[in-house]
Design a protein around this motif. Structure first.
Motif, PDB file in Angstrom:
ATOM      1  N   TRP A   1       9.023  -4.765  26.629  1.00  0.00           N
ATOM      2  CA  TRP A   1      10.508  -5.150  27.100  1.00  0.00           C
ATOM      3  C   TRP A   1      11.440  -4.022  26.926  1.00  0.00           C
ATOM      4  O   TRP A   1      12.316  -4.131  27.582  1.00  0.00           O
TER       5      TRP A   1
ATOM      6  N   ASN B   1       8.199 -18.233  36.234  1.00  0.00           N
ATOM      7  CA  ASN B   1       6.661 -17.768  35.831  1.00  0.00           C
ATOM      8  C   ASN B   1       6.593 -16.478  35.209  1.00  0.00           C
ATOM      9  O   ASN B   1       5.524 -15.864  35.086  1.00  0.00           O
ATOM     10  N   ASP B   2       7.590 -15.924  34.501  1.00  0.00           N
ATOM     11  CA  ASP B   2       7.256 -14.881  33.618  1.00  0.00           C
ATOM     12  C   ASP B   2       6.353 -15.074  32.355  1.00  0.00           C
ATOM     13  O   ASP B   2       6.299 -16.275  31.866  1.00  0.00           O
ATOM     14  N   ASN B   3       5.733 -14.396  31.939  1.00  0.00           N
ATOM     15  CA  ASN B   3       4.832 -14.531  30.857  1.00  0.00           C
ATOM     16  C   ASN B   3       5.279 -13.400  29.669  1.00  0.00           C
ATOM     17  O   ASN B   3       5.623 -12.301  29.634  1.00  0.00           O
TER      18      ASN B   3
ATOM     19  N   SER C   1      11.317  -2.980  37.864  1.00  0.00           N
ATOM     20  CA  SER C   1      10.148  -2.227  37.237  1.00  0.00           C
ATOM     21  C   SER C   1      10.384  -0.715  37.401  1.00  0.00           C
ATOM     22  O   SER C   1      10.895  -0.212  38.189  1.00  0.00           O
TER      23      SER C   1
ATOM     24  N   VAL D   1       6.852  -8.328  28.673  1.00  0.00           N
ATOM     25  CA  VAL D   1       7.240  -9.358  29.521  1.00  0.00           C
ATOM     26  C   VAL D   1       6.083  -8.961  30.598  1.00  0.00           C
ATOM     27  O   VAL D   1       6.191  -7.758  31.200  1.00  0.00           O
ATOM     28  N   ASN D   2       5.358  -9.823  31.219  1.00  0.00           N
ATOM     29  CA  ASN D   2       4.213  -9.555  32.189  1.00  0.00           C
ATOM     30  C   ASN D   2       3.680  -8.156  31.863  1.00  0.00           C
ATOM     31  O   ASN D   2       3.456  -7.528  32.575  1.00  0.00           O
ATOM     32  N   ASP D   3       3.021  -8.248  30.481  1.00  0.00           N
ATOM     33  CA  ASP D   3       2.415  -7.229  30.121  1.00  0.00           C
ATOM     34  C   ASP D   3       3.289  -5.712  29.936  1.00  0.00           C
ATOM     35  O   ASP D   3       2.253  -4.849  29.649  1.00  0.00           O
TER      36      ASP D   3
END
Ligand SMILES: [Zn+2]
Ligand SMILES: [Zn+2]
Lengths: 101, 214
Positions: free
Chosen positions: A76, A89-91, B2, A71-73
């Motif tokens: 997970w 806009n998560d990738n 994060s 997820v966003n590089d």
């Protein structure tokens, strides 16, 4: 209608794209009036995008072992895996490592 | 949400290393991974300056990583190795020619010479010719009694593999124990010990035979 959308970029690589019409990257929009965890996204992918042999992508309500999810590089694993709550806009990238060495 | 890199470099962690459980950023993971391999190579004296080392390259991810790491470390630490990529072309149209394209990209990306040996050169036959000779490929079938490859899960790393443990784990295990299978004509310490033991056993055996003859 809340009028809210949850736009996401989904990517499939390492051979996983073969199960999705050979499309490696696509923009999708989910109903943003509710929260989406990755486990719900997987169900949505199965119902809307997966073209063949779902067992090569999904197993026991998760991705099949050997498929990496980023997820966003970021792996997970750092985000809570199936429980991660998707943000606008998560990738989300699925890489198959099932093709051997 | 994060996680910070465990190395306190200030970057966001992007993965959790299966080996250590450490959350690391991309740069710190690369450094940790490459440094461990370098340490293994040095501690176990895997190479000598001037060695010619062939990297068996299939075009898959494992040999691609191997080629990258060896080329990178050879440059960074001046091993003085003469690295070559070696690939086998079985002559299967649409299968091997695809992966050979990847190997050619490895050659260009890492600046390594590439030698492709074909079945044609080695045996005078390509797989395609063999199939054409035997009959149409559709007519080829396995006997019911033929043992087939079973896709399993590697008991060590959990990845899908037909081998137990998977090739990557075998390679890693080998590297950790200093028993590389990467070099050409390299004899490991383990091999030498086994050879020595076999020689002693053979000598003992002969001594016994001689004794029994009397
Ligand atoms: Zn770091
Ligand atoms: Zn393994």
């Amino acid at each position: 209608m809340g009028g809210t959308d949850l736009p996401l970029v989904l990517e499939f690589g390492g051979g996983a794209e073969l199960l999705f019409d050979n499309v490696k990257k696509r923009q999708v929009t989910l109903d943003g009036s509710k929260t989406w965890k990755i486990k719900e996204l997987l169900g949505w992918i199965r119902d809307n995008l997966l073209r063949e042999r779902p067992e090569l992508f999904l197993q026991n309500d998760s991705v099949r072992p050997g498929i990496l999810v980023l997820v966003n590089d970021a792996d997970w694993e750092l985000l809570g895996e199936l429980e991660y709550e998707l943000q606008p806009n998560d990738n989300v990238l699925f890489i198959s490592t099932l093709h051997g060495g | 949400m994060s996680t910070a890199c465990k190395s306190k470099c200030g970057n966001r962690a992007v993965l959790k290393r299966p080996k250590t459980g450490d959350a690391l950023c991309k740069e710190c993971f690369f450094l940790a991974f490459e440094t461990e391999i370098h340490n293994t190579i040095v501690e176990n004296k895997l190479f000598k300056n001037g060695d010619r080392v062939a990297i068996a390259a299939s075009g898959g991810k494992d040999s691609t990583v191997l080629a990258y790491v060896l080329a990178h470390l050879n440059r960074k630490y001046n091993y003085g190795l003469n690295l070559v990529l070696l690939s086998i072309d079985e002559g299967i149209t649409g299968y091997r020619d695809d992966s050979l394209e990847t190997v050619k990209r490895n050659r260009d990306d890492y600046g390594l010479p590439l030698k492709i040996l074909s079945y044609e050169e080695l045996y005078g036959w390509t797989m395609d010719k063999i199939v054409a000779q035997i009959g149409r490929s559709e007519a080829l079938a396995f006997k019911d009694t033929t043992k087939k490859v079973v896709r399993g899960i590697c008991s060590k790393c959990g990845f899908v593999s037909s081998q137990q443990p998977c090739k990557a784990c075998v390679l890693l295990e080998g590297l950790n124990r200093g028993l590389p299978k990467l070099g050409i004509g390299k004899k490991s310490k383990g091999d030498r010990m086994i050879a020595q033991q076999n020689k002693e056993l053979a000598l003992k055996e002969r001594a016994n035979l001689v004794k029994n003859d009397f």
